[in-house]
Design a protein around this motif. Structure first.
Motif, PDB file in Angstrom:
ATOM      1  N   PRO B 503      -1.789  30.438  51.420  1.00  0.00           N
ATOM      2  CA  PRO B 503      -0.691  30.221  50.482  1.00  0.00           C
ATOM      3  C   PRO B 503      -0.675  28.756  50.053  1.00  0.00           C
ATOM      4  N   VAL B 504      -0.449  28.531  48.793  1.00  0.00           N
ATOM      5  CA  VAL B 504      -0.336  27.172  48.271  1.00  0.00           C
ATOM      6  C   VAL B 504       0.956  27.076  47.453  1.00  0.00           C
ATOM      7  N   GLU B 505       1.140  28.059  46.578  1.00  0.00           N
ATOM      8  CA  GLU B 505       2.312  28.037  45.702  1.00  0.00           C
ATOM      9  C   GLU B 505       3.419  28.979  46.173  1.00  0.00           C
ATOM     10  N   VAL B 651       2.335  23.315  46.929  1.00  0.00           N
ATOM     11  CA  VAL B 651       2.503  22.598  45.660  1.00  0.00           C
ATOM     12  C   VAL B 651       3.713  21.670  45.708  1.00  0.00           C
ATOM     13  N   GLN B 653       5.940  21.167  43.500  1.00  0.00           N
ATOM     14  CA  GLN B 653       7.140  21.557  42.766  1.00  0.00           C
ATOM     15  C   GLN B 653       8.341  21.804  43.686  1.00  0.00           C
ATOM     16  N   ASP B 669      -1.938  20.800  45.495  1.00  0.00           N
ATOM     17  CA  ASP B 669      -1.719  21.410  44.192  1.00  0.00           C
ATOM     18  C   ASP B 669      -2.968  22.112  43.659  1.00  0.00           C
ATOM     19  N   PHE B 671      -6.159  25.226  45.025  1.00  0.00           N
ATOM     20  CA  PHE B 671      -6.449  26.248  46.028  1.00  0.00           C
ATOM     21  C   PHE B 671      -7.149  25.643  47.247  1.00  0.00           C
ATOM     22  N   PHE B 684      -8.205  17.540  52.412  1.00  0.00           N
ATOM     23  CA  PHE B 684      -7.220  17.614  51.328  1.00  0.00           C
ATOM     24  C   PHE B 684      -6.174  16.497  51.424  1.00  0.00           C
TER      25      PHE B 684
END
Lengths: 700, 700
Positions: B503-505, B651, B653, B669, B671, B684
């Motif tokens: 999961p990222v977003e 992310v 946001q 932000d 993958f 990262f």
């Protein structure tokens, strides 16, 4: 060219058997080394995968992008070793060191297969259901390409005929997206789709009887599929009856009027001495002892790891020679087709180069100012205006064609002729897609189409139902395929249908998917540029977000207004601050997207009467704006002007970055309601007056 | 008490027929007045709906929450008039003025039915598929409640026996979530579920043959459903053979070992003179002339609108008297049960009051500092520790039980006894749910369970697959039902499975769903409080986001550290700034959630060695923090301290709002990748060093 098998009679040599067993042992070795992974199905699917790659799949490992190739989709991506080991054996460039590097940083052998990362991988899989659903799209695009390029050829004679092979798992068969796509595949009579369902009756919670007792083949019969069962446990012993599987694959290919599914009863992890047929072997390493036991059972040296006999590898790699020959023979057919069809050949050349036709943008309409038009209506006009010029463009809706304005009016619908209705004239080579009320499969199928062909496909639904499509949208972004999603009814502006249908958080939630571009145009002319921008994307999927309600078409010649071409930059000065007829440095910047740009434009006028100079920045695409250079972004949003107000009929999230700590955000951070949309905007405080008031506040 | 029908023999009087026709006319009137809506199915489903509400449904319009009632689910919510008109006829409090107010601001008759908004509406429907899928959850909860309270009663004799009726549409049957839930319903042998499928062969793109040609009943046979067909076109004329439908409903109820589906062939919009049997009548008003034509055909006065004959209404409202009598007779059974089962009666009383048992929080474990534990493991321990105290708590996983730690170890699995496997001991009254690889249905079913019973259910899967569940999550939020979603493997911290599973977003995308609370605990003790907080929610669904990897359990007695009870406030000072052993005003605030809190804590120590005083704020739940008063929020995040750094492996946001324009956001932000998680964090740039560097930057 696709229906017959590569060999007349089925036979397996000792070397074949050794190659299969070697992949089992290598699967165990690879997972053992990295300490995690999925050895179980890589072991039990080894014979089926070998059979496909060696005896059925028409492929040329030296040219993985050969357009005449058959396609192979591994839907259960977790058993990536199943694929990697065949790519290794077939000579795609994967070598033993890559197998040894499984699931490590930078390796060509990541946990799940990734298209574009490893030669021979056709699609990124892992989230269950997506592979099989997109494979249906593969089969769609094969038929469409044939229809575009070689429609008159007899079945099996065209260089564009090929078969799509899929391995699917219990998990794939349980996922709803598979049901949706499979129903469509049966409806579409996709005779070139062959699915081998690994019916091993084990998933992570062990015996699938705990949750999955339906009659899968009965269900596929109901979908109009050709169904077969090959049970390797039928004798009471586990016997990998390869001849039976081979015969079933041949029968599946011989059935050209329906997709085929073969339920292949396997035993997961066979012949692992103590862990076969357990959930434990699904997703964990075997352990030193069990690996040794496996090797002993198979007659391998337990002391050796990552070993393949030269003779075995050489034998398996004969597929390279066969592939070259197949490719060569295909080239003859292809060249003959080229000579006979110069126009189609030119089209194919352009498509393969990833180019749009010269001068195509001249077909994009412009819209006269002074009237109003829903952006969804403008989108429909753009699609229709460019359709003749772009035969690669096709698409349709999930049962909302009229609402989404996604129909190419002059085109036939893509479906067998007998599926024609009073409303839709069908052709197997048609261009208008009908997904039914299956938004998720629509997205997965479009991904499959765009991934497996140089055509450009789109699907339409209401923006709210992008929620149903999210797993597929994410995969499009991860794969970098330029699928296009048309989403209409983009806010409370849809009115009376109420909160179940009114997107509130969808815009923000789509914007945060990496490598996914969202475009929400403010008027018909922004729509035209939005389509241009989306079609120019080659490795990014995008979604266009459109209003149900009419919106003004801005007069770009009015004082301070700029042209709609700024849409291509994602954000631009739509209307510069003007006081007394002169452009001035803004006191405040009003930022908006889509239908709310109208509020900003009205506020700008109202503010001017109060002596406040307001610039309106239309921001159709945050992502495109972020791709601009710093100088351009500074020009549009000068750092010095911290008095900023944003207005959008959706959640605030994402706007703070643009308006800064001093800015005001006019947003909708709760669910909508059922009423006339003007009433909703007013009740929820998304109004010109609110923008004016916020601007006055931040200017102070 | 549920299996027999209300009347011995089927018969319809003239008044019944008049009532049915009146609802058709009123449906046309209502849509005509507001100018939009869905009249077509409201007209053609009027007989079936009337039959259910008048002859089969055991309900008491004067007590819509009577726990002994049958349930009715209108899956195609767009035909809300089908329901509203029966609620009007049955005397639920809807009157003619409410029908006239259809789809207007503040009306009790919004575009789609909304639970909690209109008495008699059991569930909010509209997004197709959700109603039927959640109805499966209704049937689950009925069985579970019976098992909790009255397990020994013979079938049909318990006050907790009831039937769940569903009307479903072509769209519902096409949606994947329905396939998933229907497969489970057959597996579970839900004999109390009766679905009437409105097989009208028309959807928005007109004749469903364009996209939906599967054999629906064949599919349901394969799911182990009892299937029947009632074809009102069978004579060549359209004859609404109510006796045939009644007989089918009786047969469906008589079949108690399988769910039932009745394919009812109707003609949409019948008997509208020119628009019946078209997609046009689905979602648009008929027009003045057509409405008049309809009234003429049915023998109504075309000049009159919104009219019902007193005699007809009085006749229909006799259901109130019948309902009171049914309720009265049920009360006797119920009271007898109460006397005989005082312990169960006390439990029911507590559940109905929406209360948790006194002292239950004492059962919540605390975890000793100094060791490490994955938060998913801690979650499993918490669930098991409170399970005995909270019999209302039940749940399970979408085939990831061992990974999600969602199993109550001492409990049986919820499934018919014959579904037991080597791994799972089943009982129809069991408590551990097995959804199979069907994340979407899992969420819809949990919604149905929580909506239709005072039990608390949870489902588990990987966080990445929350994408599959999103439509159901949103509906839970919109309905305000406290479903609980357990999501593990919550970041790149899952490592080798790679970008398809990382999961990222997702965190950010879940946080922006209105009325949905996300909790991402930083250590085992935060997990304990997170569960407490979630279980104390009564009208908000929530999701707990858990790590795969081990995380430190913080020593809350160390210098500057505070207790984990701050979790309940969503954000709190986990570790105050300390220099030379003394708590000081922070130079910088480090904000983090979940596994990244560890980086902030390490950075705090590192920064102290450089003379920089850093406070660590753990923010397990943005939503809970936002609910705190301003004073508390100011205490945790003083406005004056603008030097802030956030760190989260997702992310950016959402973070700008918290760190301000001057703050630094350490985020992910793009993958992920397939490798060991420590390697990923390092590659990262989500590291202690990065936090330190960012802190130094903002402190300057």
């Amino acid at each position: 060219m696709a229906t017959e098998s590569l060999v007349e009679e089925f036979s397996l040599t000792e070397l074949d058997r050794k190659a299969i067993d070697t992949t089992r042992v290598l699967a165990a070795d690879a997972v053992e080394k990295v300490g995690n992974g999925h050895p179980g199905t890589a072991m039990s699917l080894a014979p089926a995968a070998y059979l496909i790659f060696q005896k059925h799949l028409r492929h040329d490992p030296k040219d993985p992008n050969w357009i005449g190739r058959d396609r192979f989709v591994l839907s259960p991506g977790h058993t990536s070793l199943t694929l990697y080991l065949q790519l290794f054996l077939s000579g795609y460039g994967l070598e033993m060191e890559d197998i040894e590097a499984l699931r490590t940083w930078g390796a060509k052998t990541p946990g799940h297969p990734e298209v574009g990362h490893t030669a021979g991988v056709e699609i990124t899989t892992g989230p269950l259901g997506q592979g099989l659903a997109s494979a249906v799209g593969f089969a769609y695009s094969q038929r469409r390409m044939r229809g575009l390029l070689d429609p008159a050829a007899e079945a099996g004679t065209s260089p564009f005929d090929h078969t799509v092979y899929v391995i699917a798992s219990d998990g794939d068969l349980q996922e709803g997206v598979t049901s949706e796509a499979s129903s469509l595949a049966g409806h579409q009579e996709l005779g070139n789709l062959v699915v081998i369902y690994d019916d091993n009756k084990i998933s992570i919670e062990n015996d699938t009887d705990i949750a999955f007792t339906e009659d899968v083949l009965g269900r596929y019969d109901a979908y109009n599929w050709h169904t077969q069962r090959v049970d390797w446990t039928v004798t009471g012993e586990y016997v990998e009856d390869m001849a039976a599987l081979d015969a079933a694959i041949r029968a599946a290919k011989a059935e050209t009027s329906r997709p085929s599914i073969i339920a292949l009863r396997t035993i997961i992890g066979w012949p692992s001495p103590t862990k076969q047929n357990t959930g434990g072997i699904h997703g964990s390493k075997l352990g030193t002892e069990e690996v040794a036991g496996l090797k002993k059972v198979l007659g391998f040296d337990p002391e050796q790891s990552f070993h393949i006999e030269d003779e075995v590898l050489a034998h398996a790699r004969e597929v390279v020679t066969r592939g070259a020959a197949l490719h060569e023979s295909w080239n003859e057919t292809f060249n003959a087709w080229k000579s006979a069809n110069p126009e189609e050949a030119a089209l194919l050349e352009r498509l393969q180069a990833g180019e749009l036709p010269e001068g195509w943008t001249e077909k994009i309409p412009t819209f006269e100012p002074g009237s109003t038009m829903a952006t969804r209506a403008a989108s429909g006009k753009v699609i229709n205006a460019i359709a003749d010029e772009l035969p690669e463009l096709w698409g349709g809706s999930a049962d909302l064609a009229g609402s989404n304005n996604t129909t190419i009016d002059t085109a036939k619908s893509f479906a067998p002729e007998r599926r024609s209705t009073d409303s839709w004239d069908t052709s197997p080579y048609g261009r208008v897609l009908h997904f039914g009320i299956r938004e998720h499969a629509a997205a997965s199928i479009v991904n499959g189409i765009v991934l497996s062909s140089p055509t450009r496909a789109f699907s339409g639904t209401f923006l709210i139902f992008s929620d149903y499509q999210r797993p597929a949208i994410r995969l499009a972004a991860l794969m970098g395929v330029p699928s296009i999603f048309v989403w209409t009814h983009d806010s409370i502006g849809l009115g009376e249908d109420g909160p179940t249908h009114q997107p509130v958080e969808q815009l923000a939630s789509l914007r945060i998917i990496p490598n996914f571009d969202v475009v929400r145009p403010a008027d018909a002319n922004e729509v035209a540029y939005a389509w241009r921008g989306m079609l120019e994307l080659t490795d990014t999927p995008s979604g266009i977000v459109l209003s149900r309600q009419n919106l003004p078409i801005y007069d770009r010649s009015a004082a301070g207004f700029r042209g709609a071409e700024g849409t291509l930059k994602g954000g631009y000065i739509l209307a510069e601050a003007v006081l007394d007829g002169t452009e001035v440095t803004p006191d405040v910047i009003l930022l908006a997207t889509g239908s709310e740009v109208e509020l900003a434009v009205e506020a700008r006028e109202e503010l001017a009467t109060k002596g406040i100079a307001a610039r309106v920045v239309s921001l159709p695409s945050f992502e495109w704006f972020a791709k601009q250079d710093a100088a351009y972004r500074e020009e549009v949003l000068p750092e010095a002007i911290t008095a900023r107000v944003s207005v959008e009929a959706g959640v605030a999230q994402g706007w703070r970055e643009l308006v800064g700590s001093a800015g005001e955000i006019i947003s909708l951070d709760h669910f909508g309601a059922s009423a006339d949309y003007k009433k909703l905007y007013s009740e929820f405080g998304i109004t010109t007056e609110a923008v004016v008031a916020a601007a006055q506040k931040v200017v102070k």
